[in-house]
Design an enzyme around this catalytic site. Structure first.
Site, PDB file in Angstrom:
ATOM      1  CG  ASP A   1      -1.769   1.192   1.383  1.00  0.00           C
ATOM      2  OD1 ASP A   1      -2.418   1.579   0.394  1.00  0.00           O
ATOM      3  OD2 ASP A   1      -1.781   1.786   2.479  1.00  0.00           O
TER       4      ASP A   1
ATOM      5  CG  ASP B   1      -1.578   8.072   0.560  1.00  0.00           C
ATOM      6  OD1 ASP B   1      -0.489   8.116  -0.034  1.00  0.00           O
ATOM      7  OD2 ASP B   1      -2.547   8.785   0.240  1.00  0.00           O
TER       8      ASP B   1
ATOM      9  CG  ASP C   1      -2.116   2.393   6.473  1.00  0.00           C
ATOM     10  OD1 ASP C   1      -2.516   3.457   6.996  1.00  0.00           O
ATOM     11  OD2 ASP C   1      -2.234   2.165   5.258  1.00  0.00           O
TER      12      ASP C   1
END
Length: 271
Positions: free
Chosen positions: A13, A15, A214
């Site tokens: 991922d 951001d 996240d």
């Protein structure tokens, strides 16, 4: 046990994981990106971002030419050497951005749900929301198969909205900052499995996979990985997996690219 010397794919991922949530800095991860590149380990970016945004970031990170997963799996950008694959350079899953926008506008007008999409505002507003430059913010509006929005209604109305989308063959997905609407057939997990199968077909051996994320929208990706790093994030919901065997899953103490580095250190430095 595994190492970067064996066939390996790293899915990440952006951001809040490889990039800092606020500054978009990635330098703490730079040594590992260099080491993986030198070992010919593909780092496959996987995000809710548009392919236009991600191609720009790929070049910045030194990952150009590799496949990537955009718009939460609704778009797969193929590797440069995969030109013989039907659909090159991109594969789109499900209905288009324009078709989804029509559905959302109808729901907003007829059922009075309150939300603001990226199509409703200009690049200056998106730059203010995200901290991106205006030129980078403009790339966030180049969706091909999803819509990004800010929810401005109650939790009860959100449940109703989600149900209506499901009835219409769409899904409502939470990211680190925004919400995303895409075809129910699309997903980071399906896209990752397709890429894994393609590498296996080309090499004759299934690669070992490591995923890092996240946010809640990273859970489907991490579920299909052999090993997973859950980077400490800002989202209050966090990431919860069905199989959190500590031999397979590592939860970091650090956030963003420092957590990304911590996860790579955990799985590789001691091996």
């Amino acid at each position: 046990m595994f190492s970067i010397q064996q066939p390996l794919l790293v899915f990440s991922d952006l951001d809040g994981t490889l990039l800092d949530s606020h500054s978009y800095d990635w330098q703490p991860a730079a040594p590992w990106l260099t080491r993986l590149r030198e070992a010919n380990v593909p780092v496959i970016l996987c995000s809710s971002k548009t392919s236009a945004e991600m191609l720009y970031l790929q070049k910045t990170l030194g990952l150009q030419g590799l496949p990537l997963i955009a718009e939460n799996g609704a778009v797969i950008q193929l590797a440069e050497q995969w030109q013989e694959i039907d659909g090159f350079p991109r594969i789109i899953s499900g209905i288009s951005h324009g078709e989804i926008s029509l559905v959302l506008n109808t729901l907003r007008e007829k059922e009075h749900f309150k939300f603001t999409t990226f199509d409703d505002v200009d690049d200056a507003t998106i730059a203010e929301w995200t901290g991106l430059s205006r030129s980078q913010a403009a790339l966030t509006q180049l969706h091909e198969a999803s819509v990004t929005l800010i929810w401005r209604d109650s939790d009860e109305r959100m449940a109703q909205f989600t149900a209506r989308l499901n009835e219409l063959g769409l899904q409502f997905m939470q990211g680190a900052r925004f919400w995303h609407v895409l075809d129910a057939s699309a997903g980071k997990d399906q896209a990752a499995n397709w890429i894994i199968a393609t590498y296996q077909q080309l090499s004759g051996k299934r690669p070992t996979t490591l995923g890092l994320g996240d946010g809640p929208n990273d859970a489907p990706l991490l579920e299909v990985m052999d090993y997973a790093v859950i980077v400490k994030g800002l989202n209050r919901e966090g990431v919860h997996l069905h199989d959190e065997d500590p031999a397979r899953v590592w939860r970091t103490q650090r956030e963003g690219p420092e957590g990304w580095r911590e996860g790579l250190d955990h799985f590789f430095s001691a091996r």
